[in-house]
Design an enzyme around this catalytic site. Structure first.
Site, PDB file in Angstrom:
ATOM      1  N   PHE A 233       0.834  -1.158   0.077  1.00  0.00           N
ATOM      2  CA  PHE A 233       0.103   0.101   0.031  1.00  0.00           C
ATOM      3  C   PHE A 233       0.769   1.230   0.045  1.00  0.00           C
ATOM      4  O   PHE A 233       2.009   1.055   0.413  1.00  0.00           O
ATOM      5  CB  PHE A 233      -0.901  -0.211   1.231  1.00  0.00           C
ATOM      6  CG  PHE A 233      -2.375  -0.049   0.955  1.00  0.00           C
ATOM      7  CD1 PHE A 233      -3.216   1.218   0.914  1.00  0.00           C
ATOM      8  CD2 PHE A 233      -2.914  -1.186   0.267  1.00  0.00           C
ATOM      9  CE1 PHE A 233      -4.588   1.165   0.695  1.00  0.00           C
ATOM     10  CE2 PHE A 233      -4.351  -1.258   0.232  1.00  0.00           C
ATOM     11  CZ  PHE A 233      -5.110   0.010   0.088  1.00  0.00           C
TER      12      PHE A 233
ATOM     13  N   ARG B 256      -0.549   9.340  -0.640  1.00  0.00           N
ATOM     14  CA  ARG B 256      -1.676   9.906  -1.551  1.00  0.00           C
ATOM     15  C   ARG B 256      -1.674  11.446  -1.791  1.00  0.00           C
ATOM     16  O   ARG B 256      -2.124  11.691  -3.033  1.00  0.00           O
ATOM     17  CB  ARG B 256      -3.038   9.659  -0.853  1.00  0.00           C
ATOM     18  CG  ARG B 256      -3.307   8.329  -0.806  1.00  0.00           C
ATOM     19  CD  ARG B 256      -4.555   7.894   0.418  1.00  0.00           C
ATOM     20  NE  ARG B 256      -4.717   6.566   0.332  1.00  0.00           N
ATOM     21  CZ  ARG B 256      -5.899   6.144   1.156  1.00  0.00           C
ATOM     22  NH1 ARG B 256      -6.328   6.857   2.151  1.00  0.00           N
ATOM     23  NH2 ARG B 256      -6.040   4.724   0.999  1.00  0.00           N
TER      24      ARG B 256
ATOM     25  N   GLU C 105      -6.511   1.758  -3.349  1.00  0.00           N
ATOM     26  CA  GLU C 105      -5.340   1.809  -3.592  1.00  0.00           C
ATOM     27  C   GLU C 105      -4.751   0.375  -3.723  1.00  0.00           C
ATOM     28  O   GLU C 105      -3.704   0.318  -4.213  1.00  0.00           O
ATOM     29  CB  GLU C 105      -4.558   2.472  -2.293  1.00  0.00           C
ATOM     30  CG  GLU C 105      -3.276   2.960  -2.542  1.00  0.00           C
ATOM     31  CD  GLU C 105      -2.662   4.014  -1.203  1.00  0.00           C
ATOM     32  OE1 GLU C 105      -1.735   3.697  -0.662  1.00  0.00           O
ATOM     33  OE2 GLU C 105      -3.603   4.830  -1.345  1.00  0.00           O
TER      34      GLU C 105
ATOM     35  N   GLN D 219      -7.498  15.179   2.970  1.00  0.00           N
ATOM     36  CA  GLN D 219      -6.804  14.457   1.897  1.00  0.00           C
ATOM     37  C   GLN D 219      -7.838  14.033   0.793  1.00  0.00           C
ATOM     38  O   GLN D 219      -8.864  13.761   0.909  1.00  0.00           O
ATOM     39  CB  GLN D 219      -6.450  13.050   2.611  1.00  0.00           C
ATOM     40  CG  GLN D 219      -5.726  12.081   1.730  1.00  0.00           C
ATOM     41  CD  GLN D 219      -5.168  10.849   2.212  1.00  0.00           C
ATOM     42  OE1 GLN D 219      -6.082   9.895   2.368  1.00  0.00           O
ATOM     43  NE2 GLN D 219      -4.027  11.062   2.926  1.00  0.00           N
TER      44      GLN D 219
ATOM     45  N   SER E 293      -6.278   4.461   8.381  1.00  0.00           N
ATOM     46  CA  SER E 293      -7.482   4.802   9.089  1.00  0.00           C
ATOM     47  C   SER E 293      -8.148   3.642   9.786  1.00  0.00           C
ATOM     48  O   SER E 293      -8.682   3.995  10.846  1.00  0.00           O
ATOM     49  CB  SER E 293      -8.417   5.234   7.828  1.00  0.00           C
ATOM     50  OG  SER E 293      -8.492   4.404   7.025  1.00  0.00           O
TER      51      SER E 293
ATOM     52  N   HIS F 293      -7.907  11.509  -2.102  1.00  0.00           N
ATOM     53  CA  HIS F 293      -7.403  10.020  -2.588  1.00  0.00           C
ATOM     54  C   HIS F 293      -7.258  10.104  -4.337  1.00  0.00           C
ATOM     55  O   HIS F 293      -8.203  10.781  -4.827  1.00  0.00           O
ATOM     56  CB  HIS F 293      -8.518   9.101  -2.399  1.00  0.00           C
ATOM     57  CG  HIS F 293      -8.065   7.736  -2.422  1.00  0.00           C
ATOM     58  ND1 HIS F 293      -7.915   7.159  -3.694  1.00  0.00           N
ATOM     59  CD2 HIS F 293      -7.653   6.729  -1.532  1.00  0.00           C
ATOM     60  CE1 HIS F 293      -7.332   5.927  -3.505  1.00  0.00           C
ATOM     61  NE2 HIS F 293      -7.111   5.537  -2.153  1.00  0.00           N
TER      62      HIS F 293
ATOM     63  N   ARG G 251      -2.408  11.205   5.832  1.00  0.00           N
ATOM     64  CA  ARG G 251      -2.634  10.038   6.267  1.00  0.00           C
ATOM     65  C   ARG G 251      -2.156   8.694   5.254  1.00  0.00           C
ATOM     66  O   ARG G 251      -2.433   8.970   4.047  1.00  0.00           O
ATOM     67  CB  ARG G 251      -4.126   9.650   6.627  1.00  0.00           C
ATOM     68  CG  ARG G 251      -4.482   7.970   7.090  1.00  0.00           C
ATOM     69  CD  ARG G 251      -5.719   7.739   7.285  1.00  0.00           C
ATOM     70  NE  ARG G 251      -6.858   7.791   6.449  1.00  0.00           N
ATOM     71  CZ  ARG G 251      -6.912   7.149   5.416  1.00  0.00           C
ATOM     72  NH1 ARG G 251      -6.092   5.990   5.434  1.00  0.00           N
ATOM     73  NH2 ARG G 251      -7.824   7.033   4.549  1.00  0.00           N
TER      74      ARG G 251
ATOM     75  N   LEU H 292     -14.772   5.583  -4.732  1.00  0.00           N
ATOM     76  CA  LEU H 292     -13.443   5.088  -4.742  1.00  0.00           C
ATOM     77  C   LEU H 292     -12.725   3.762  -5.366  1.00  0.00           C
ATOM     78  O   LEU H 292     -13.595   2.838  -5.412  1.00  0.00           O
ATOM     79  CB  LEU H 292     -13.055   4.849  -2.963  1.00  0.00           C
ATOM     80  CG  LEU H 292     -11.595   5.005  -2.580  1.00  0.00           C
ATOM     81  CD1 LEU H 292     -11.156   6.410  -2.963  1.00  0.00           C
ATOM     82  CD2 LEU H 292     -11.397   4.575  -1.206  1.00  0.00           C
TER      83      LEU H 292
ATOM     84  N   HIS I 265     -11.491  12.767   0.444  1.00  0.00           N
ATOM     85  CA  HIS I 265     -11.415  11.376   1.000  1.00  0.00           C
ATOM     86  C   HIS I 265     -11.528  11.347   2.474  1.00  0.00           C
ATOM     87  O   HIS I 265     -12.432  10.530   3.172  1.00  0.00           O
ATOM     88  CB  HIS I 265     -10.352  10.580   0.415  1.00  0.00           C
ATOM     89  CG  HIS I 265     -10.264   9.138   0.953  1.00  0.00           C
ATOM     90  ND1 HIS I 265     -11.425   8.260   0.861  1.00  0.00           N
ATOM     91  CD2 HIS I 265      -9.439   8.527   1.712  1.00  0.00           C
ATOM     92  CE1 HIS I 265     -11.082   7.097   1.303  1.00  0.00           C
ATOM     93  NE2 HIS I 265      -9.849   7.275   1.994  1.00  0.00           N
TER      94      HIS I 265
END
Length: 613
Positions: free
Chosen positions: A150, A316, A285, A270, A433, A272, A428, A282, A386
């Site tokens: 990730f 991100r 990722e 943020q 999260s 995304h 982040r 979404l 996001h």
């Protein structure tokens, strides 16, 4: 008049499963209104992952109620797709120390480092606890929890990507939500579904409850408790294009702000990189973690120019800015240089088997919303609003802090996206999260269980719900006013265009003026549906008021921070400025103004360095 009504208590509490709570009523004979006062040790507002884990822990030692404007398994945690990070080392070598460093670096050093150390170290046991509670993780051939790559997660302090994300296909958040909800039911936690929080009750510097409206009846009720925890999630609906559900309207932070609680680091929001073009839904990722590649109109893997080490798995904020830069250069698929142009996320090299076994929901989304097969055609994507890095300031036990000195607001807690510990800093990392809400939801629940054992239950005064009642009365008094939907549309456009991925002073000051004008118009808005039962018009106006307050706080905090750091990217101040701005923002909402204060960042483990990938 307040009187005890045992018969009513039995009927209402039994029908809602509210075991162990107590209740009284105040009835206005002339208006035929019943004001119900519930009494619990612990009240948790929000039924996502953080709220449910806190309820599970607190509920084993105290009488606990969960209030939610949704049915719990519809909470937004269920939309989290790709995974939850933990340095298990099941697929390749990994260490909690590496995880903590990546989180600090990814957050552009605005991260409180002792809090992140706790996050990374407790991640391992948190994941195994979820497994033991029944969460169906994907498995390696030898039966261990599988892990994948990730963005921003590396081995050995940045050498290269590492497989750290534990996952259940591409529906990890949904599985966490289901698992925790089942456990709460097993342990007899009381649930009050479809109750919207309106106000927070404070007795001096101690929290003693909340005021809510019951959506089924339109009645206002008070929940009195020794401890209240807000876990109401994020507030991405203040932007035009967002991955957030319609319920993500920042109810907890807004209610706290109106009661004098500061909000921390609200300028950091943020985007995304890969939302479905035009919709914001979404595309996890994990697609890039499994080998998907971002390409421009020339078919170029352009992230080689922006992040030569991590490529498409850079943090991100970096990938989102890279996409916007490509679009501005005319390298979008349409090539017109406009902000609504798009790029391609190419997952065709993964093959049908990987897409169906590891990314089934994404394959379904592409078919449903785009009419394409991601195994055969690239996915059109654009950045989407996001995640809120900022929120209600807390310590590592979830206790809310009332000022820059760290003064604790007794009995008041927060966890999850609505809180700011701060473990995400200015940006982040993906999968952190779900980890945040599990680790700190659990820690908050455990602290509450101990706190309520020695705390006294303070009953509110007879006028405790008057402000909330007056607010609802104004919205429903039958008068005429502007339509709330028009104000919402204008608010979302202003925030998207002027307080988005790239920012500058002129735009943000224009946004502040526009939001102030919208807040003034909001004072005259009225419901068009005057019914009592499930009045979604009323609910949307309550949510709109919350978002307008948070928009003002966000824009004011952002225009004051004269630097670029993480998700806060200033075109007029393009460099990070540690000398002047290595500090947390605390924003106090004072009616129509925002007062700013600041506090130090904990840099006790790693000193700030330039962030390269």
């Amino acid at each position: 008049m307040i009187r005890s009504t045992p018969e009513l208590e039995i009927d209402i509490l039994h029908s809602r499963g509210a075991k162990g709570g107590s209740l009284s009523t105040a009835q206005n004979i002339h208006q035929k209104e019943i004001h119900v006062i519930y009494q619990f040790d612990t009240v948790i507002v929000g039924s996502g992952g953080a709220g449910l884990y806190a309820a599970l822990e607190a509920g084993q030692k105290s009488k606990t109620a969960v209030l939610s404007k949704l049915y719990p398994i519809r909470s937004h945690t269920g939309a989290a797709q790709g995974g939850i990070s933990a340095a298990l080392g099941n697929v390749e070598e990994d260490k909690a120390e590496w995880h903590a460093f990546d989180t600090v670096k990814g957050g552009d050093y605005l991260v409180d480092q002792q809090a992140v150390r706790i996050l990374a170290e407790e991640a391992i046991q948190a994941v195994y606890d979820l497994e033991n509670r029944g969460l169906p993780f994907n498995r390696t051939p030898d039966g261990r929890i599988d892990q994948r790559r990730f963005g921003g997660h590396t081995r050995n302090f940045g050498e290269g990507p590492v497989r750290r994300a534990c996952y259940a296909a591409d529906r990890t958040g949904h599985m966490i939500l289901q698992t925790l909800y089942q456990q709460c039911i097993k342990h007899n936690v009381a649930f009050f579904d479809e109750y919207q929080v309106i106000d927070l009750l404070l007795h001096g510097s101690t929290c003693n409850g909340v005021v809510v409206v019951e959506l089924a009846t339109g009645e206002i009720h008070t929940f009195v408790a020794k401890a209240v925890l807000f876990a109401t999630g994020g507030f991405g609906r203040m932007f035009r294009i967002t991955s957030n559900a319609y319920a993500s309207t920042g109810d907890g932070p807004a209610v706290c702000a109106r009661r004098g609680i500061p909000l921390e680091d609200m300028e950091f929001f943020q985007f995304h990189p890969t939302g479905i073009m035009g919709l914001g839904i979404l595309i996890t990722e994990a697609v890039r973690g499994e080998g998907g590649v971002l390409r421009n109109r020339d078919g170029e893997r352009f992230m080689e120019r922006y992040s030569p080490t991590l490529l498409d798995l850079a943090p991100r904020d970096i990938v989102s800015r890279a996409i916007i830069t490509e679009l501005r250069a005319g390298k979008g698929i349409r090539g017109d240089g406009k902000i609504d142009d798009y790029l391609h996320l190419d997952a065709t090299g993964l093959g049908k088997e990987v897409l169906q076994s590891k990314l089934p929901d994404i394959s379904s989304f592409c078919q449903t919303y785009l009419g394409i097969d991601p195994a055969a055609s690239p996915i059109p994507v654009l950045p989407t609003a996001h995640y809120a890095m900022g929120g209600i300031p807390t310590d590592v036990h979830g206790r809310v802090l009332g000022d820059a000195k760290g003064t604790i607001v007794d009995g008041l807690y927060a966890a999850g996206e609505c809180a700011c510990i701060s473990v995400h800093g200015a940006n982040r990392l993906g999968t952190n999260s779900l980890l945040d809400l599990v680790v700190f939801g659990r820690r908050a629940g455990r602290h509450i269980a101990d706190y309520v054992r020695q705390a006294d239950l303070v009953m509110p005064g007879k006028d405790a719900a008057d402000e909330a009642r007056a607010r609802i009365a104004r919205l429903t008094d039958g008068g005429t006013g502007p339509h709330g939907g028009e104000i919402t549309d204008e608010m979302q456009i202003v925030m998207m265009e002027k307080v988005g991925i790239y920012r500058n002073e002129n735009d943000m000051r224009a946004a502040i003026a526009a939001i102030q004008a919208l807040r003034e118009r909001y004072q005259h808005v009225r419901v068009q549906d005057t019914g009592k039962s499930f009045n979604t018009d009323l609910l949307e106006l309550i949510e709109l008021g919350n978002m307008l307050d948070l928009c003002l706080v966000t824009a004011t905090s952002a225009v004051a921070r004269q630097e670029s750091r993480g998700a806060h990217s200033r075109e007029d101040f393009p460099d990070r400025d540690d000398g002047a701005w290595l500090k947390h923002t605390l924003a106090f909402l004072e009616q129509d103004a925002v007062r700013l204060d600041y506090k130090e960042v904990d840099t006790s483990i790693w000193k700030p360095k330039p962030r390269t990938y």
